[in-house]
Design an enzyme around this catalytic site. Structure first.
Site, PDB file in Angstrom:
ATOM      1  N   ASP A   1      -7.428  -4.649   0.372  1.00  0.00           N
ATOM      2  CA  ASP A   1      -8.350  -3.940  -0.515  1.00  0.00           C
ATOM      3  C   ASP A   1      -9.603  -3.704   0.291  1.00  0.00           C
ATOM      4  O   ASP A   1     -10.153  -4.639   0.888  1.00  0.00           O
ATOM      5  CB  ASP A   1      -8.647  -4.707  -1.791  1.00  0.00           C
ATOM      6  CG  ASP A   1      -9.221  -3.770  -2.859  1.00  0.00           C
ATOM      7  OD1 ASP A   1      -8.582  -2.730  -3.129  1.00  0.00           O
ATOM      8  OD2 ASP A   1     -10.292  -4.058  -3.406  1.00  0.00           O
TER       9      ASP A   1
ATOM     10  N   SER B   1       0.845  -1.195   0.000  1.00  0.00           N
ATOM     11  CA  SER B   1       0.000   0.000   0.000  1.00  0.00           C
ATOM     12  C   SER B   1       0.877   1.240   0.000  1.00  0.00           C
ATOM     13  O   SER B   1       1.962   1.247   0.587  1.00  0.00           O
ATOM     14  CB  SER B   1      -0.911   0.031   1.230  1.00  0.00           C
ATOM     15  OG  SER B   1      -1.686   1.212   1.249  1.00  0.00           O
ATOM     16  N   ASN B   2       0.386   2.279  -0.674  1.00  0.00           N
ATOM     17  CA  ASN B   2       1.020   3.594  -0.603  1.00  0.00           C
ATOM     18  C   ASN B   2       0.053   4.620  -0.011  1.00  0.00           C
ATOM     19  O   ASN B   2       0.310   5.819  -0.059  1.00  0.00           O
ATOM     20  CB  ASN B   2       1.482   4.046  -2.000  1.00  0.00           C
ATOM     21  CG  ASN B   2       2.687   3.254  -2.492  1.00  0.00           C
ATOM     22  OD1 ASN B   2       3.606   2.990  -1.734  1.00  0.00           O
ATOM     23  ND2 ASN B   2       2.672   2.862  -3.755  1.00  0.00           N
TER      24      ASN B   2
ATOM     25  N   LYS C   1     -11.055   2.337  17.200  1.00  0.00           N
ATOM     26  CA  LYS C   1     -11.348   1.986  15.806  1.00  0.00           C
ATOM     27  C   LYS C   1     -10.622   0.710  15.406  1.00  0.00           C
ATOM     28  O   LYS C   1     -11.205  -0.179  14.760  1.00  0.00           O
ATOM     29  CB  LYS C   1     -10.951   3.137  14.871  1.00  0.00           C
ATOM     30  CG  LYS C   1     -11.246   2.857  13.407  1.00  0.00           C
ATOM     31  CD  LYS C   1     -10.763   3.982  12.498  1.00  0.00           C
ATOM     32  CE  LYS C   1     -11.042   3.651  11.044  1.00  0.00           C
ATOM     33  NZ  LYS C   1     -10.489   4.654  10.111  1.00  0.00           N
TER      34      LYS C   1
ATOM     35  N   LYS D   1      -1.362   6.615   2.839  1.00  0.00           N
ATOM     36  CA  LYS D   1      -0.809   7.029   4.132  1.00  0.00           C
ATOM     37  C   LYS D   1      -1.725   6.673   5.296  1.00  0.00           C
ATOM     38  O   LYS D   1      -1.265   6.270   6.367  1.00  0.00           O
ATOM     39  CB  LYS D   1      -0.519   8.531   4.121  1.00  0.00           C
ATOM     40  CG  LYS D   1       0.631   8.920   3.200  1.00  0.00           C
ATOM     41  CD  LYS D   1       0.890  10.423   3.240  1.00  0.00           C
ATOM     42  CE  LYS D   1       2.040  10.801   2.318  1.00  0.00           C
ATOM     43  NZ  LYS D   1       2.301  12.261   2.326  1.00  0.00           N
TER      44      LYS D   1
ATOM     45  N   HIS E   1     -13.435  -2.791  10.188  1.00  0.00           N
ATOM     46  CA  HIS E   1     -13.273  -3.845   9.189  1.00  0.00           C
ATOM     47  C   HIS E   1     -11.813  -4.277   9.085  1.00  0.00           C
ATOM     48  O   HIS E   1     -11.504  -5.466   9.013  1.00  0.00           O
ATOM     49  CB  HIS E   1     -13.782  -3.357   7.827  1.00  0.00           C
ATOM     50  CG  HIS E   1     -13.216  -2.049   7.369  1.00  0.00           C
ATOM     51  ND1 HIS E   1     -13.155  -0.928   8.174  1.00  0.00           N
ATOM     52  CD2 HIS E   1     -12.663  -1.670   6.180  1.00  0.00           C
ATOM     53  CE1 HIS E   1     -12.601   0.066   7.502  1.00  0.00           C
ATOM     54  NE2 HIS E   1     -12.289  -0.345   6.298  1.00  0.00           N
ATOM     55  N   ARG E   2     -10.905  -3.293   9.112  1.00  0.00           N
ATOM     56  CA  ARG E   2      -9.474  -3.598   9.011  1.00  0.00           C
ATOM     57  C   ARG E   2      -8.995  -4.285  10.290  1.00  0.00           C
ATOM     58  O   ARG E   2      -8.189  -5.219  10.250  1.00  0.00           O
ATOM     59  CB  ARG E   2      -8.701  -2.304   8.746  1.00  0.00           C
ATOM     60  CG  ARG E   2      -7.284  -2.519   8.262  1.00  0.00           C
ATOM     61  CD  ARG E   2      -6.715  -1.258   7.626  1.00  0.00           C
ATOM     62  NE  ARG E   2      -7.359  -0.983   6.340  1.00  0.00           N
ATOM     63  CZ  ARG E   2      -8.115   0.094   6.086  1.00  0.00           C
ATOM     64  NH1 ARG E   2      -8.302   1.012   7.007  1.00  0.00           N
ATOM     65  NH2 ARG E   2      -8.660   0.247   4.902  1.00  0.00           N
TER      66      ARG E   2
ATOM     67  N   TYR F   1     -14.103   7.517   3.958  1.00  0.00           N
ATOM     68  CA  TYR F   1     -15.521   7.769   4.226  1.00  0.00           C
ATOM     69  C   TYR F   1     -15.847   7.787   5.719  1.00  0.00           C
ATOM     70  O   TYR F   1     -17.019   7.807   6.101  1.00  0.00           O
ATOM     71  CB  TYR F   1     -16.383   6.709   3.532  1.00  0.00           C
ATOM     72  CG  TYR F   1     -16.282   6.742   2.022  1.00  0.00           C
ATOM     73  CD1 TYR F   1     -17.152   7.516   1.260  1.00  0.00           C
ATOM     74  CD2 TYR F   1     -15.310   6.003   1.351  1.00  0.00           C
ATOM     75  CE1 TYR F   1     -17.056   7.547  -0.122  1.00  0.00           C
ATOM     76  CE2 TYR F   1     -15.203   6.028  -0.028  1.00  0.00           C
ATOM     77  CZ  TYR F   1     -16.079   6.805  -0.765  1.00  0.00           C
ATOM     78  OH  TYR F   1     -15.986   6.842  -2.134  1.00  0.00           O
TER      79      TYR F   1
END
EC number: 3.6.1.66
Length: 208
Positions: free
Chosen positions: A79, A16-17, A189, A19, A194-195, A168
Site C-alpha cells: 500500500d 496487486s492488479n 528508481k 500494472k 519508497h518501494r 504522481y
C-alpha cells in the site's frame, strides 16, 4: 513460520492488479532471485480487496489477507501513496483515487496541483514524500504479518515533468538529482524509491 518455511511452499501471491506496481515488483523480485514464484493476484482471478483501513499498514494487511485467503498461499501486498505535509498528509491512502476514480493518474495529478495553489509562494518549496508499506502474511489469519516500510523524500513540482513511471512520479522532484521521479531510469528508481527501500528490508528479512 520462518522465511525458509514459506519460501519452500513455492509460490508467493502479489496482492496487486496495478500494472505499474506489478512491473516494478516483478523487476525487483527478479533481482532478488528468490527460490519462489511470485504471481500477481490477477493471474489467479483475484479481484482487488476493499481497502477500508485508515492507514497504509492497515490497507496493506487487508490486501495481503484477501489474496492469501482466496489463493490459500502466502501473500505480499503493497500500500503506497504520496503524502504532502501542508495538506495534512493528503492524498495519503487515497492517492490512487484522490480525484474520485481509482487509478486516474492524470486527474489525480491535476487535483493535487489545484489543492497546492493556495500554498505556493515564490522561492518556497513544498515538501512531499512517497510512502510504501509492504505486508507479508504466511496465511490469511496470520497473527503476525511482517511489515516493511519505505519513505522517499522529495518536493512537489508546479507542473509535470518526465514520461517514465506512473502515479504522481511526474510531480515528484528529487533535489539531490535535479530530476523528477518520472525522468529517472527504472533501475535507478528501484534502488532509491519508497518501494525499493521497502523491498530491500524485505530482502534483508530473508537473510536473517
Amino acid at each position: 513460520m520462518s522465511a525458509q518455511d514459506w519460501l519452500s511452499q513455492g509460490t508467493l501471491v502479489l496482492a496487486s492488479n496495478n500494472k505499474g506496481k506489478i512491473a516494478e515488483f516483478e523487476k525487483m523480485f527478479a533481482e532478488l532471485n528468490l527460490p519462489v514464484d511470485v504471481i500477481p493476484q490477477g493471474k489467479l482471478n483475484i479481484e482487488d480487496a476493499i481497502e477500508d483501513g485508515l492507514s497504509f499498514i492497515e490497507n496493506a494487511i487487508i490486501k495481503a489477507r484477501h489474496a492469501s485467503r482466496i489463493s490459500g498461499k502466502p501473500a505480499i501486498a503493497d500500500d503506497s501513496g504520496i503524502c504532502v505535509p501542508v495538506l495534512g498528509g493528503a492524498p495519503g491512502i487515497y492517492s490512487a483515487r484522490y480525484a474520485g476514480e481509482h487509478g486516474d493518474d492524470a486527474a489525480n495529478n491535476v487535483k493535487l496541483l489545484e489543492n497546492l495553489k493556495a500554498y505556493r509562494q515564490d522561492g518556497v518549496t513544498i515538501e512531499g514524500m512517497f510512502v510504501c508499506v509492504l505486508a507479508l502474511v504466511q496465511h490469511a489469519d496470520d497473527p503476525l504479518p511482517q511489515i516493511f516500510q519505505g519513505i522517499w523524500q522529495g518536493e512537489i513540482l508546479e507542473q509535470a515533468r518526465g514520461e517514465n513511471g506512473f502515479g504522481y512520479d511526474p510531480l515528484f522532484w528529487l533535489p539531490e538529482l535535479s530530476i523528477s521521479s518520472a525522468e529517472i531510469s527504472k533501475e535507478e528508481k528501484n534502488k532509491i524509491s519508497h518501494r525499493g527501500q521497502a523491498m530491500q528490508l524485505f530482502k534483508a528479512s530473508l537473510q536473517n
